[in-house]
Design an enzyme around this catalytic site. Structure first.
Site, mmCIF file in Angstrom:
data_model
loop_
_atom_site.group_PDB
_atom_site.id
_atom_site.type_symbol
_atom_site.label_atom_id
_atom_site.label_comp_id
_atom_site.label_asym_id
_atom_site.label_seq_id
_atom_site.Cartn_x
_atom_site.Cartn_y
_atom_site.Cartn_z
ATOM 1 N N GLU A 144 -15.839 -3.216 -30.540
ATOM 2 C CA GLU A 144 -16.399 -3.727 -31.784
ATOM 3 C C GLU A 144 -16.697 -5.220 -31.633
ATOM 4 O OE1 GLU A 144 -13.112 -2.435 -34.112
ATOM 5 O OE2 GLU A 144 -13.713 -0.345 -33.888
ATOM 6 N N GLU A 177 -13.285 3.939 -33.617
ATOM 7 C CA GLU A 177 -12.503 3.933 -32.385
ATOM 8 C C GLU A 177 -12.380 5.297 -31.733
ATOM 9 O OE1 GLU A 177 -11.479 2.422 -35.166
ATOM 10 O OE2 GLU A 177 -11.226 0.301 -34.669
ATOM 11 N N HIS A 215 -1.602 -5.584 -38.160
ATOM 12 C CA HIS A 215 -2.318 -6.336 -37.120
ATOM 13 C C HIS A 215 -1.361 -7.124 -36.236
ATOM 14 C CE1 HIS A 215 -5.747 -5.556 -39.799
ATOM 15 N NE2 HIS A 215 -6.564 -5.973 -38.857
#
Lengths: 373, 322, 337
Positions: free
Chosen positions: C29, C70, C139
């Site tokens: 990405e 993904e 994250h």
């Protein structure tokens, strides 16, 4: 510098060294010393070595304790001529320390001597030039798998009185990894081209092991370019070579294997430190190094024997030649020295292995100094 | 039709017959307890795999489903090695380490049956990307069932194949059931509208008609080879057996399978078409039937007597180097 | 030798391998960024700029931007690896493995075994991990123990710029699928990194400090902390060996066991959640195979069994710190003196 009072400072052994640790003092405070006496042992992350007294007199002050780490250039001790006043010595120490603080700051800002790169025979060759810049230069050539850093105990000392160039042979250090045919003629030829590139007509040539054979080849092919020859445990003087060292060095990819291989180089295997092994591994991991080493090994040491012997041609040389060998050399047999023509000076160092210029740096430096004037 | 010559037709029939015979024998042998684990049989769907793969070469890739035997045979995998693999033998296609659900032969462009529903389409995007990047001229085909058509992996692959303009074809083999659940219930919207929504052409095809599948696949494969991007085929067909062997199929109507075998048999339809038009003779096909039956029999015999892998095989083939 | 950052070292490894081998491609990405948008091309070069400059040099055919998808592009990378390319796919944050794990552990990781040793899948998945970025629970995770658990995958945790370049080139040239985990807090760390390409072999721990009293095994960013602690304790007369396994799969069990045989004490520092992490794995290894050498209980320094918190005050408490590592070392030193 006061008359009769001499500073002993932390040496700089190699580009990466910025500090060192005093491991043990070998001389008591107040004891007499001669120039060249072993004063203390110093340990860096890469290696441990003895440090010799720069002057004769009394070791009047030991200023750094065992186990203490100080920066390069820091005052370790003072050697004073007999009769120097105590107050004068104290004043010397105080003055030195004050100046060192200023000098260290200046040194941190100005760039140290850095290796440079030059094209020789179409290949980038990495070299380090240090010293006076005057007189006939000394050129130091390392052995198989080595690099210019092998001269860390020699180049700084020799550079005090000479213009000293140490280089990385092709396939080694930071030089090009293309080694052509990889034979002695190639290595000697590259050295000649390297001297051309630096505008050096004539040099005192110092070669170790494979580098010894290379400088010998250069002197035989181009007699005018050698002012003198110092060969340290040189290849090229007999058929034997430690085949397991060569194949081990070429093959080892891991720390343990490499440590065992490097231990063969020294009379005292304890000298092989974590950093020394790591530096060799970092070099060996570079693309092209394995192929370069294999090519050289195949060309110079086919089937574990030396391909070329130049011993019988030594008589052709018109310049001074000396041979230095560690009695405990496990890579190239010291017996090769015994077969040399009579009258050729051979200095056999009883305590050293293959790396006499590291293990007995002081003595080797004196011998080179004596040869080069 | 025909860019297919007689040899091609013979080849197509051999492959379809081989699939049928293979699956019928596996059914029998499995029932007898000789085969370990699970098997998912392709009988009834032969025209789909063969109709698509008759358009392909070894450099083209396919990815398959649980129900992979037919795709393997159609793509040229070694039948005896497949049978040995199903028996868990050392000489099997995968050394006995994969089994029915993982038969693969990358040298034939067969990227594997897949134990994960919807596992294949992303892989096919990769094979198509290889073909495109390496300029092999190859294409890649993802077979998915109606069950797999609902996986996010499949729908994401439609999108990726479109935005990367890949030489890919998605073949949705809709046999009416995802496991025991009817596709009429489980599939929202329509397969063709899904294709349209992702910006690619879609065609519905009768999966029992070899010729219809062949022609539709040819159009999609030609388009992919020409660099014009992916497309989708919605192949409607039926399976003669359960989701897996041992499935009692209580979700199917009484007499459903028997009726299907009578009325929609892709082999019978093929035979009728080629004999009626005089392309091939009935006797030729009879000979093929006998030869195939014999060779499958031989494969079973060979598989039964083949050696199982041993302890020395337990730790191998995990990594190229470790 | 030039100093380079961890980010530059990774970028250089990618560029050099792409120059050397035309089958190496990168995808992910925003690896270039700005595709189809009205502004600049190569707008991002990856979310933290690691792949910046690759697209202008190698073109869109070899630097593929992907949709945020993904499961399709990690799967495509697996499929491409099995069919002739050497893809380096970027999974932006390892936390996103949840939407593509099948492609990694059921597909790429098992091809070779399921297909009887006939598949070669030279796939690299580069992914960012680790706490300290105030990036909160989705994250900031480590998750490398999960990949380590899967036979067929190799798992690499570079702890410095030099390590990152050599290990990434090795990963790209390796014929097995490799998960290459980059700690996001290390991207601006600098050290000397050779300009030439080089490889560091997998499965050999890096001995970053050599000592005789305690063995500290640390991973990723924790190596840096462990080195700091070892240097600090040196002045107190405590001499530590620090081992950085570099790869959790394969794991250099020999170096760990040999070191513990010498020191008799073990502290394992792991930033991953504490249950079934590398610290428990390595502790079990030593307890099983070097029990007799131990002079002190093994100490594990790991975060608590919670998600990674957001508030800086909490996150700082969460991450294993040099202080906690130092305390663990002092504690094991109380035994067997």
């Amino acid at each position: 510098m006061s008359d009769g009072i001499q500073a002993v400072t932390m040496p700089k052994w190699g580009l990466a060294m910025d500090e060192g640790m005093v491991t043990v003092w070998l001389v008591e405070e107040g004891a007499p010393v001669a120039a060249g006496d072993e004063l203390l042992e110093i340990e860096t992350t890469k290696i441990t070595n003895v440090f010799e007294s720069p002057a004769a007199g009394t070791l009047s002050r030991r200023l750094v304790g065992e186990g203490e780490t100080v920066p390069v250039g820091a005052l370790l001790a003072v050697v004073a001529e007999d009769g120097a006043a105590e107050a004068e010595i104290d004043a010397f120490v105080e003055r030195f320390r004050a100046e060192f603080a200023v000098a260290a700051e200046a040194a941190a800002e100005s760039a140290a001597v850095e290796p440079e790169c030059v094209e020789a025979g179409g290949r980038p060759i990495n070299y380090l030039r240090a010293g006076t810049g005057e007189g006939i230069p000394l050129v130091l050539v390392h052995g198989f798998g080595g690099d210019l850093d092998n001269w860390l105990f020699n180049q700084p000392a020799l550079a005090e009185h000479h213009d000293v160039v140490a280089l990385d042979l092709p396939g080694h250090g930071r030089s090009a990894k293309d080694v052509g045919a990889g034979d002695l003629a190639f290595l000697s030829g590259t050295l000649a081209e390297f001297l051309d590139a630096l505008g050096i007509d004539r040099a005192h040539l110092v070669g170790h092991s494979l580098g010894g054979a290379a400088v010998l080849g250069l002197a035989l092919d181009h007699p005018k370019r050698a002012a003198s020859l110092t060969l340290i445990s040189p290849a090229g003087l007999g058929p034997e070579i430690n085949r397991s060292y060569i194949s081990g060095f070429v093959g080892a990819a891991r720390r343990k294997e490499m440590k065992a291989v490097l231990a063969m180089l020294f009379a005292d295997p304890g000298l092989v430190s974590r950093d020394m092994v790591e530096d060799v591994l970092k070099y060996k991991r570079l693309d092209g190094v394995s192929a370069a080493l294999e090519t050289i090994a195949r060309a110079v040491f086919p089937d574990g024997r030396q391909a070329v012997s130049l011993a019988e041609r030594l008589g052709e040389l018109a310049v001074p030649v000396q041979v230095i060998w560690g009695r405990r050399d496990k890579i190239v047999p010291p017996a090769h020295a015994e077969a040399l023509p009579p009258g050729l000076p051979v200095h056999m160092i009883e305590t050293a292995g293959h790396m006499a210029h590291m293990e007995a740096a002081g003595e080797v430096n004196r011998l080179i100094g004596a040869m080069t004037g | 039709m025909l860019q297919l010559n007689r040899d091609d037709l013979v080849q197509a029939y051999i492959r379809m017959r081989t699939i049928r015979e293979f699956e019928e024998r596996v059914h029998t042998e499995f029932a007898g307890g000789a085969i370990p684990g699970f098997v998912h049989l392709y009988a009834g769907e032969e025209a789909s795999a063969v109709g698509v793969c008759m358009n392909l070469e070894d450099k083209d890739y396919i990815a398959s489903t649980h129900r992979g035997h037919g795709h393997c045979i159609a793509k040229g995998c070694d039948v005896e090695a497949m049978m040995k693999e199903i028996y868990g033998r050392r000489e099997g296609s995968c050394g006995g380490k994969g089994g029915s659900m993982h038969i693969a032969d990358l040298s034939k462009g067969m990227m594997g049956a897949n134990g994960i529903v919807g596992g294949g389409p992303p892989l096919v995007c990769g094979a198509a990307l290889s073909a495109k990047t390496l300029k092999t001229g190859g294409v890649a085909i993802a077979f998915v069932g109606d069950g797999g058509s609902n996986q996010g992996t499949t729908l994401e692959s439609y999108n990726l194949a479109n935005v990367w303009n890949l030489p890919a074809v998605f073949v949705v083999e809709d046999n009416g059931y995802a496991e025991s659940t009817a596709s009429a219930w489980s599939v929202g919207g329509s397969q063709l509208k899904r294709a349209e929504a992702f910006g690619m052409p879609g065609r519905e095809v009768d999966g029992h008609d070899f010729f219809a599948v062949y022609e539709a696949a040819k159009e999609a494969v030609d388009r992919a080879r020409a660099g014009k991007g992916p497309s989708l085929l919605h192949v409607k067909l039926n399976r003669y057996y359960g989701h897996f062997e041992g499935d009692a199929m209580t979700y199917r109507a009484d007499g459903e399978v028997e009726a299907l075998r009578e009325t929609v048999d892709s082999l019978a339809a093929f035979r009728a078409r080629v004999t009626e038009t005089g392309l091939l003779e009935g006797r030729q096909l009879d000979d093929i039937d006998r030869e195939v039956a014999a060779s499958i029999g031989q494969a079973v015999t060979a598989a039964m007597s083949a050696k199982a892998p041993g302890e020395e095989d337990l730790l191998t083939d995990v990594y190229v180097s470790y | 030798m030039a100093k380079k950052s961890y980010r530059q070292a990774i970028n250089e490894a990618l560029a050099q391998e792409m120059r050397r081998d035309p089958t190496v491609i990168v995808m992910g990405e925003d690896n270039a960024g700005g595709l189809g948008a009205p502004g600049e091309d190569d707008a991002w070069g990856g979310v933290l700029g690691v792949t910046k400059g690759l697209m202008p040099e190698f073109g869109r055919e070899r630097v593929l931007d992907t949709p945020i998808s993904e499961s399709s592009f990690i799967g495509a990378a697996a499929g491409a690896a099995a069919t002739g390319l050497r893809p380096v796919a970027e999974l932006m944050f390892v936390d996103f493995m949840g939407v593509c794990f099948d492609q990694i552990f059921n597909q790429a990781g098992k091809f070779r075994y399921m297909f009887g040793g006939k598949a070669v899948t030279p796939l690299v998945v580069r992914t960012m991990y680790g706490a300290g970025f105030r990036a909160a629970s989705q994250h900031s995770q480590c998750l490398y123990p999960i990949f380590t658990h899967v036979p067929g995958l190799k798992v690499v945790l570079p702890s410095s710029p030099y390590e990152a370049k050599g290990l990434l080139i090795q990963a790209i040239r390796d014929d097995d699928p490799v998960i290459f985990l980059e700690h996001k807090v290390l991207y601006d760390d600098e050290e000397e990194v050779p300009d030439e390409p080089y490889t560091i072999p997998f499965g050999e721990a890096n001995l970053t400090r050599e000592g005789k009293d305690v063995t500290i095994v640390a991973l990723g960013r924790m190596v840096k902390f462990a080195n700091q602690v070892a240097d600090g304790l040196e002045t107190d007369g405590i001499s530590c060996t620090v081992l950085d396994p570099r790869t959790t799969s394969p794991l250099d069990a020999d170096s760990i066991l040999e070191s513990v045989e010498e020191t008799g004490r073990l502290v394992v520092v792991d930033e991953a959640s504490p249950r079934c992490n590398m610290a428990t794995d390595i502790s079990a290894l030593v307890a099983e195979q070097a029990f007799g050498a131990l002079k002190a209980p093994i100490r594990m320094v790991a975060p608590p069994h919670t998600p990674v918190p957001f508030a800086p005050e909490l996150e700082d408490l969460y991450i294993p710190s040099p202080e906690k590592i130092g305390a663990a070392v002092r504690e094991v030193m109380e035994h067997g003196a």
